[in-house]
Design a protein around this motif. Structure first.
Motif, PDB file in Angstrom:
ATOM      1  N   CYS A  56       0.807  -1.218   0.000  1.00  0.00           N
ATOM      2  CA  CYS A  56       0.000   0.000   0.000  1.00  0.00           C
ATOM      3  C   CYS A  56       0.842   1.271   0.000  1.00  0.00           C
ATOM      4  N   ARG A  57       0.534   2.185  -0.927  1.00  0.00           N
ATOM      5  CA  ARG A  57       1.145   3.523  -0.972  1.00  0.00           C
ATOM      6  C   ARG A  57       0.066   4.549  -0.675  1.00  0.00           C
ATOM      7  N   VAL A  58       0.438   5.582   0.079  1.00  0.00           N
ATOM      8  CA  VAL A  58      -0.509   6.653   0.403  1.00  0.00           C
ATOM      9  C   VAL A  58       0.040   7.968  -0.136  1.00  0.00           C
ATOM     10  N   LEU A  59      -0.759   8.631  -0.957  1.00  0.00           N
ATOM     11  CA  LEU A  59      -0.367   9.913  -1.554  1.00  0.00           C
ATOM     12  C   LEU A  59      -1.366  10.981  -1.117  1.00  0.00           C
ATOM     13  N   ALA A  84     -11.245   0.134   3.453  1.00  0.00           N
ATOM     14  CA  ALA A  84     -11.038  -0.057   2.010  1.00  0.00           C
ATOM     15  C   ALA A  84      -9.751  -0.831   1.740  1.00  0.00           C
ATOM     16  N   VAL A  85      -8.693  -0.512   2.479  1.00  0.00           N
ATOM     17  CA  VAL A  85      -7.415  -1.214   2.286  1.00  0.00           C
ATOM     18  C   VAL A  85      -7.547  -2.668   2.740  1.00  0.00           C
ATOM     19  N   ILE A  97      -1.704  -1.406  -3.937  1.00  0.00           N
ATOM     20  CA  ILE A  97      -2.861  -0.632  -3.482  1.00  0.00           C
ATOM     21  C   ILE A  97      -2.376   0.807  -3.372  1.00  0.00           C
ATOM     22  N   GLU A  98      -3.134   1.715  -3.964  1.00  0.00           N
ATOM     23  CA  GLU A  98      -2.752   3.125  -3.881  1.00  0.00           C
ATOM     24  C   GLU A  98      -3.907   3.913  -3.285  1.00  0.00           C
ATOM     25  N   ASP A 112      -7.210   2.546  -5.131  1.00  0.00           N
ATOM     26  CA  ASP A 112      -7.100   1.689  -6.319  1.00  0.00           C
ATOM     27  C   ASP A 112      -6.341   0.425  -5.946  1.00  0.00           C
ATOM     28  N   ASP A 113      -6.820  -0.714  -6.433  1.00  0.00           N
ATOM     29  CA  ASP A 113      -6.026  -1.936  -6.264  1.00  0.00           C
ATOM     30  C   ASP A 113      -5.986  -2.679  -7.589  1.00  0.00           C
ATOM     31  N   ASP A 114      -5.004  -3.582  -7.712  1.00  0.00           N
ATOM     32  CA  ASP A 114      -4.863  -4.349  -8.951  1.00  0.00           C
ATOM     33  C   ASP A 114      -5.263  -5.805  -8.717  1.00  0.00           C
TER      34      ASP A 114
END
Length: 162
Positions: A56-59, A84-85, A97-98, A112-114
């Protein structure tokens, strides 16, 4: 003995207990003062999300902003992002996961996840997805689910303090 059903039940209890502790930690952090500076909220979420998943990345937009987010709204943002995560980790087998956060008139959370994506028959009125909708509506906002290829985008917007 070594009963797989009992082991699964026990594992479920352990998971729920640790999620409960996570939630309490977040609420305590959120409410230690009346509001949290936007940049601190983003930084805290980054730390919590990395504990939930290395993927997970958080921007955060305008991350250096010191504008205060009201404490009760902070609680909802933390709960929504974690939910959500967790959904992406648990149900989608996502490798990336972004989480993107922006706060203008509306506070917007995009996750967003893939992963596998929502099944066609996904019932969004139960479980984690329903929790997101209830929380967003309490803040005068809403939730939108979108299929990506691969994966899922969850957009949540919040307008006001619940």
């Amino acid at each position: 003995g070594d009963d797989p059903v009992r082991r699964a039940e026990l594992q479920g209890l352990v998971t729920r207990a640790s999620e409960g502790i996570d939630e309490v930690r977040s609420i305590v952090w959120a409410l230690r003062r009346d509001g949290q500076p936007w940049g601190e909220l983003v930084a805290y979420l980054r730390q919590r999300c990395s504990e939930l998943s290395e993927a997970c990345r958080v921007l955060g937009e305008d991350e250096d902003s010191t504008r205060e987010v009201p404490g009760v709204l902070v609680v909802e943002v933390l709960r929504i992002v974690q939910e959500a995560v967790r959904n992406a980790v648990r149900h989608a087998d996502a490798r990336h996961i972004e989480v993107r956060l922006a706060w203008h008139e509306t506070l917007t959370i995009t996750v967003d996840d893939d992963g596998r994506g929502l099944p066609a028959e996904a019932n969004q009125s139960r479980g984690g997805l329903a929790n997101l909708q209830v929380r967003a509506r309490a803040c005068g906002g809403g939730v939108q689910f979108e299929r990506l290829s691969p994966g899922t985008r969850v957009r949540v917007w919040l307008h006001q303090v619940p």
